[in-house]
Write a protein that holds these residues in place. Sequence first.
Motif, PDB file in Angstrom:
ATOM      1  N   UNK A  19       0.688  -1.050  -0.079  1.00  0.00           N
ATOM      2  CA  UNK A  19      -0.096  -0.028  -0.132  1.00  0.00           C
ATOM      3  C   UNK A  19       0.815   1.192  -0.024  1.00  0.00           C
ATOM      4  N   UNK A  20       1.885   1.318   0.823  1.00  0.00           N
ATOM      5  CA  UNK A  20       2.769   2.487   0.800  1.00  0.00           C
ATOM      6  C   UNK A  20       3.530   2.504  -0.396  1.00  0.00           C
ATOM      7  N   UNK A  21       4.135   1.569  -1.028  1.00  0.00           N
ATOM      8  CA  UNK A  21       4.441   1.526  -2.348  1.00  0.00           C
ATOM      9  C   UNK A  21       3.703   2.188  -3.501  1.00  0.00           C
ATOM     10  N   UNK A  22       2.579   1.403  -3.487  1.00  0.00           N
ATOM     11  CA  UNK A  22       1.616   2.160  -4.721  1.00  0.00           C
ATOM     12  C   UNK A  22       1.258   3.286  -4.449  1.00  0.00           C
ATOM     13  N   UNK A  23       0.733   3.821  -3.085  1.00  0.00           N
ATOM     14  CA  UNK A  23       0.368   5.225  -2.835  1.00  0.00           C
ATOM     15  C   UNK A  23       1.505   6.162  -3.288  1.00  0.00           C
ATOM     16  N   UNK A  24       2.619   5.880  -3.126  1.00  0.00           N
ATOM     17  CA  UNK A  24       3.489   6.721  -3.634  1.00  0.00           C
ATOM     18  C   UNK A  24       3.921   7.174  -5.053  1.00  0.00           C
ATOM     19  N   UNK A  25       3.726   5.827  -5.893  1.00  0.00           N
ATOM     20  CA  UNK A  25       3.584   5.875  -7.256  1.00  0.00           C
ATOM     21  C   UNK A  25       2.303   6.803  -7.672  1.00  0.00           C
ATOM     22  N   UNK A  26       1.221   6.750  -7.077  1.00  0.00           N
ATOM     23  CA  UNK A  26       0.035   7.351  -7.548  1.00  0.00           C
ATOM     24  C   UNK A  26       0.636   9.004  -7.177  1.00  0.00           C
ATOM     25  N   UNK A  27       0.892   9.185  -6.256  1.00  0.00           N
ATOM     26  CA  UNK A  27       1.130  10.612  -5.675  1.00  0.00           C
ATOM     27  C   UNK A  27       2.277  11.134  -6.833  1.00  0.00           C
ATOM     28  N   UNK A  28       3.241  10.643  -6.960  1.00  0.00           N
ATOM     29  CA  UNK A  28       4.310  11.270  -7.450  1.00  0.00           C
ATOM     30  C   UNK A  28       4.033  11.442  -9.002  1.00  0.00           C
ATOM     31  N   UNK A  29       3.255  10.568  -9.710  1.00  0.00           N
ATOM     32  CA  UNK A  29       2.849  10.589 -11.124  1.00  0.00           C
ATOM     33  C   UNK A  29       1.951  11.773 -11.193  1.00  0.00           C
ATOM     34  N   UNK A  30       0.936  11.826 -10.350  1.00  0.00           N
ATOM     35  CA  UNK A  30      -0.065  12.808 -10.470  1.00  0.00           C
ATOM     36  C   UNK A  30       0.418  14.193 -10.037  1.00  0.00           C
ATOM     37  N   UNK A  31       1.390  14.499  -9.312  1.00  0.00           N
ATOM     38  CA  UNK A  31       1.732  15.486  -8.672  1.00  0.00           C
ATOM     39  C   UNK A  31       2.539  16.138 -10.198  1.00  0.00           C
ATOM     40  N   UNK A  32       3.152  15.228 -10.918  1.00  0.00           N
ATOM     41  CA  UNK A  32       4.118  15.524 -12.075  1.00  0.00           C
ATOM     42  C   UNK A  32       2.927  15.898 -13.179  1.00  0.00           C
ATOM     43  N   UNK A  33       1.940  15.311 -13.280  1.00  0.00           N
ATOM     44  CA  UNK A  33       0.806  15.685 -14.205  1.00  0.00           C
ATOM     45  C   UNK A  33       0.459  17.350 -13.625  1.00  0.00           C
ATOM     46  N   UNK A  34       0.285  17.529 -12.668  1.00  0.00           N
ATOM     47  CA  UNK A  34      -0.447  18.703 -12.308  1.00  0.00           C
ATOM     48  C   UNK A  34       0.571  19.803 -12.531  1.00  0.00           C
ATOM     49  N   UNK A  35       1.967  19.473 -12.282  1.00  0.00           N
ATOM     50  CA  UNK A  35       2.904  20.583 -12.178  1.00  0.00           C
ATOM     51  C   UNK A  35       3.275  21.000 -13.442  1.00  0.00           C
ATOM     52  N   UNK A  36       3.075  20.125 -14.528  1.00  0.00           N
ATOM     53  CA  UNK A  36       3.249  20.336 -15.815  1.00  0.00           C
ATOM     54  C   UNK A  36       2.008  20.650 -16.659  1.00  0.00           C
ATOM     55  N   UNK A  37       0.850  20.694 -16.104  1.00  0.00           N
ATOM     56  CA  UNK A  37      -0.310  21.318 -16.748  1.00  0.00           C
ATOM     57  C   UNK A  37      -0.489  22.915 -16.673  1.00  0.00           C
ATOM     58  N   UNK A  38      -1.576  23.160 -17.458  1.00  0.00           N
ATOM     59  CA  UNK A  38      -1.719  24.696 -17.469  1.00  0.00           C
ATOM     60  C   UNK A  38      -2.155  25.206 -16.222  1.00  0.00           C
ATOM     61  N   UNK A  39      -2.911  24.435 -15.227  1.00  0.00           N
ATOM     62  CA  UNK A  39      -3.388  25.300 -13.864  1.00  0.00           C
ATOM     63  C   UNK A  39      -2.170  25.601 -13.053  1.00  0.00           C
ATOM     64  N   UNK A  40      -0.887  24.921 -13.146  1.00  0.00           N
ATOM     65  CA  UNK A  40       0.186  25.333 -12.292  1.00  0.00           C
ATOM     66  C   UNK A  40       1.351  25.832 -13.148  1.00  0.00           C
ATOM     67  N   UNK A  41       1.904  24.774 -14.202  1.00  0.00           N
ATOM     68  CA  UNK A  41       2.916  25.169 -15.225  1.00  0.00           C
ATOM     69  C   UNK A  41       4.189  25.628 -14.492  1.00  0.00           C
ATOM     70  N   UNK A  42       4.615  24.668 -13.398  1.00  0.00           N
ATOM     71  CA  UNK A  42       5.832  25.144 -12.505  1.00  0.00           C
ATOM     72  C   UNK A  42       7.101  25.280 -13.232  1.00  0.00           C
ATOM     73  N   UNK A  43       7.879  26.144 -13.088  1.00  0.00           N
ATOM     74  CA  UNK A  43       9.219  25.849 -13.580  1.00  0.00           C
ATOM     75  C   UNK A  43      10.005  24.759 -13.237  1.00  0.00           C
ATOM     76  N   UNK A  44      10.948  24.421 -14.318  1.00  0.00           N
ATOM     77  CA  UNK A  44      11.592  23.188 -13.964  1.00  0.00           C
ATOM     78  C   UNK A  44      12.276  22.893 -12.873  1.00  0.00           C
ATOM     79  N   UNK A  45      13.098  24.001 -12.278  1.00  0.00           N
ATOM     80  CA  UNK A  45      13.586  23.838 -11.116  1.00  0.00           C
ATOM     81  C   UNK A  45      12.497  23.427  -9.759  1.00  0.00           C
ATOM     82  N   UNK A  46      11.525  24.134  -9.757  1.00  0.00           N
ATOM     83  CA  UNK A  46      10.588  23.972  -8.681  1.00  0.00           C
ATOM     84  C   UNK A  46      10.130  22.501  -8.952  1.00  0.00           C
TER      85      UNK A  46
END
Length: 309
Positions: A234-261
């Motif tokens: 559960x800990x392993x799978x939860x981490x995969x899901x969190x990391x992948x979807x944070x990546x999607x949000x940071x690269x999306x139009x809503x956030x569009x965070x700089x590469x360093x951030x």
Amino acid sequence: MRSLILLGLVGFAAQLVDGSLGMAYGVTSTTLLLAAGTGAAATSATVHLAEIGTTLASGLSHWRFGNIDWKVVAKIGVPGALGAFAGATFLSSLSTESAAPIMSIILLTLGLYVLIRFTAYGLPRGNLGKPLRKRFLAPLGLVAGFVDATGGGGWGPVGTPAILASGRIPPRKVIGSIDASEFLVAIAASAGFLVGLGSENIDFAWVGVLLLGGVIAAPIAAWLVRHIPPRILGSAVGGVIVLTNVRTLLRGEWVDAPGGVQTVVYVIIAALWVAAVAYSAREYRREKAIEAADAELLGSAPEEETARA
């Protein structure tokens, strides 16, 4: 061809986790399909169509290993199907641009829940044998079904921990019952997407490959549920899901965070994820040591009484 092989491996791995943990086939598959650039509604439709076959295979496998409580399946499955149909038609009405970040937020929330729930608490085991009532299971099924269709996954992350938290049936029967009832949810969600989207927006080759990988993994997962430590998984799978979807949000139009951030956020999440898995592994070993010590004490007690006699 390479993408289809990769998708088949995703279906295999996702079902292996889902059948062992009672969650994460839809969340894992949807997360990876979204990362590949597939539209939100089409992604959820693809995953749910594949789940018709994978949940049937998983349910039969769990039934063979005695992992299902059919009363729970009946009480949660029908409300879950109603919620899934409603969620599918709602998601189909949203534009792709609007739906993608909404789905990522839902998936991120579910991933955080899975990660925290299994890392911090493990599996509760009190109240075993007490009945699960319809007034608890029906609303749970309705909410879990709606979240499952709108988030591309959520039936297991919502339903499994809630029933586990009650501590009223063994963990393996919670997982088997959730997997079996998900067959009804997958049918209802697929029907909703076909009504809302039509079949032209769905890649049936992807559906078939996801299905094949999941069907192959289903009997293996039903056997593993008796042996694999769910807390660590559960800990392993939860981490995969969190990391992948944070990546999607940071690269999306809503956030569009700089590469360093983005890099700093990824490093922080990865460090917390590794720490969570390590903590879960340590707690699992500690729990096993306590259980072994208790068993040893119980075994030595009759011998002491015999010696006194």
